[in-house]
Design a protein around this motif. Sequence first.
Motif, short mmCIF file in Angstrom:
data_model
loop_
_atom_site.label_atom_id
_atom_site.label_comp_id
_atom_site.label_asym_id
_atom_site.label_seq_id
_atom_site.Cartn_x
_atom_site.Cartn_y
_atom_site.Cartn_z
N LEU A 34 0.82 -1.21 0.00
CA LEU A 34 0.00 0.00 0.00
C LEU A 34 0.86 1.26 0.00
CD1 LEU A 34 -3.00 -0.80 2.38
CD2 LEU A 34 -2.70 -1.30 -0.06
N HIS A 35 0.33 2.31 -0.61
CA HIS A 35 0.99 3.62 -0.70
C HIS A 35 0.10 4.68 -0.05
CE1 HIS A 35 4.15 2.52 -3.75
NE2 HIS A 35 3.33 1.49 -3.87
N GLN A 36 0.69 5.82 0.24
CA GLN A 36 -0.07 6.94 0.82
C GLN A 36 -1.14 7.39 -0.17
OE1 GLN A 36 -0.16 10.49 0.15
NE2 GLN A 36 0.88 10.21 -1.81
N SER A 40 -4.46 9.86 3.85
CA SER A 40 -3.44 9.59 4.87
C SER A 40 -3.47 10.67 5.94
CB SER A 40 -2.05 9.48 4.23
OG SER A 40 -1.69 10.68 3.58
N GLU A 361 2.69 -4.20 -6.35
CA GLU A 361 3.28 -2.96 -5.84
C GLU A 361 2.85 -1.78 -6.69
OE1 GLU A 361 5.64 -0.43 -3.49
OE2 GLU A 361 5.58 -2.60 -3.17
N SER A 368 -3.89 4.37 -5.76
CA SER A 368 -3.81 5.54 -4.88
C SER A 368 -3.78 6.83 -5.70
CB SER A 368 -2.56 5.46 -4.00
OG SER A 368 -2.65 4.41 -3.05
N ARG A 522 4.24 -1.88 6.84
CA ARG A 522 4.05 -1.10 5.61
C ARG A 522 2.59 -0.65 5.50
NH1 ARG A 522 6.02 -1.20 0.03
NH2 ARG A 522 4.64 0.18 -1.12
N CYS A 523 1.66 -1.53 5.79
CA CYS A 523 0.25 -1.19 5.69
C CYS A 523 -0.09 -0.03 6.61
CB CYS A 523 -0.60 -2.41 6.04
SG CYS A 523 -2.37 -2.07 6.12
N SER A 526 1.58 3.31 5.61
CA SER A 526 1.01 3.94 4.41
C SER A 526 -0.17 4.82 4.77
CB SER A 526 0.59 2.86 3.40
OG SER A 526 -0.58 2.18 3.83
N ASP A 531 6.51 7.38 3.14
CA ASP A 531 7.04 7.19 1.80
C ASP A 531 8.43 6.59 1.91
OD1 ASP A 531 7.19 7.23 -0.91
OD2 ASP A 531 7.43 9.39 -1.12
#
Length: 571
Positions: A34-36, A40, A361, A368, A522-523, A526, A531
């Motif tokens: 997961l990414h921002q 967030s 990924e 996002s 990581r989850c 995010s 980052d």
Amino acid sequence: MSDVDKMKNLPKIEYEAPVREPAEVMTLERLGCLHQTRLSFMRQLLRRISKERWSFSKPLWDITTDGYGTAVYTVEAPSRVYSLVIFSDYLPDSERSDRVIATAWDVTFALYDGVPNQSEIDRLRKNVPYQEEGRLTPNELVLGRANKSVRLWNKVVESLAQGLQPELSDIEEVGYLMRTTAVYGSGKFGLNDRAFVQDREELAAPFQAEMLAVYLVRWFVLDLVEFVALNRGGELACQIEPKLKRRFGIGNSTGLGMAPFLVNHPHLLDRWIKAREISISRVRSLKTATVEQIRLFSWVLASAHKNALHWVSHHPAQKLKLNDLRKDLQRTRKYFASFTGREFYPWENIFCWAKNNISIEAQEAVFSLMLEPHSELVDDMAQKMSVDENKYFRIDGSLNCEIIKSLIEQFYAWALRFDYKAREGQARFWYISEEKLEPRLGERFEEDGEELEQPLAIGRDIKELYDALENHSLRKQLADFLIEKPQFRHTVRRILENKDLKYGEIRENLIDSAMRPIDMLRCKLSFFGADRFDPRSDRWVRICMYQNAQLPQELLEDYDDFWPYTAAERY
């Protein structure tokens, strides 16, 4: 334009894209990618600060020319004032460590509820630098510490002292001058508990006190490095150029202590994932996109790709993921280059193309990014990411055991598919360390301490309950079953309390030999807005926070809601 006017102008949705099922989303493989997003917690905070025009001040700066002493940074929200009390101390290299067993740090700090007088600052000086060994009070909301990135710190001081700007390449390689090694809140070590402050509007969203503390620490660190350089270089010295200054984030080093959070807070996890998934579904459902929205997405995609090129990690697994991300974001840019804004359901097309053509990924990065052009569809979900976890829940002992067995089959079938009796299927156990009172992960067949195991093996416990029910009269009441087998009380409670949570459970065997705690870290990070994840093992990770974010005065003058994406030139 008011929020009501924005809602009036929303496009009519003719097709409603389904939200993704938990079987797809709630795997460690995907959660670990997961990414921002716009949702967030860092971005929620900065949006609020700018909108409500909070004021900032530095009522105390008692710092020596070498950079040691005490500072207080104060922020005034509409109805409350908060102060970050910071202590900067000399730290020999021999004592410098990011590990939780460290006993000294370059900087320690506490977020104070109000403005402390000298007596309170003196009290904090006697406690905050000792962290876990000190004693805090309900006047404090957050406790934390940070260490310098020594090589970059020295380079920046030397450059500024000589009247030169730091090299951008040096900044890009590290991303921060200091990194926090712990940021505690929610009642730990005597701090005020979240239950007593969650009704404050500015702290209602998750982790807002912690995000505020980190933002203020970043401001202090940048002030400190310029102050030290000025005293070293005198008239020759200079400050960091504003645009370059924003490239410095604040680092963070996070280990196993954070990993079980998602397991212990299923209602909160469900809210976070649901907010993200509903937002993605809303955007996918749009029939058209404007030229401006297409251009904005193209820009944030280019920025994310450029950021990935600068993202450095030495961990083998993350290096492979980074290679895929760089390659796949470039492929996505080529695919998207043909979009004109005249296509029907452009975001659904991108979503389906991504699922079939790029790595997980990169998929989660693209999903996002799809949210960015559509604040009107997404930002309201931020208000639904908190939950009152203090409500009392009573097990209804009058239920028949057959009901519990049926609930497991309906909502927890995923837990029954693992072999928990195989050696690799029960290889680990979670416990709390005696020294630091932090979660740890033991190797069941190599280490002592199995008797201290915490109830975090959710899948195994559900499977054992299911097997026990199979050998029990299902017509009997649950109360009778639990009197006979009280070891299943926590599992029964979890099933009854969480059965309706779509995204409340990580659908994995959390004690398997192949399980990587780094995916849980990581989850969670995010959702903070972190980052540049740089795992140092499968159990701890370094990240960067607030990189590119505007400093306080800039927030009030002209806030840029797209600050995470300034790696590429704005269209």
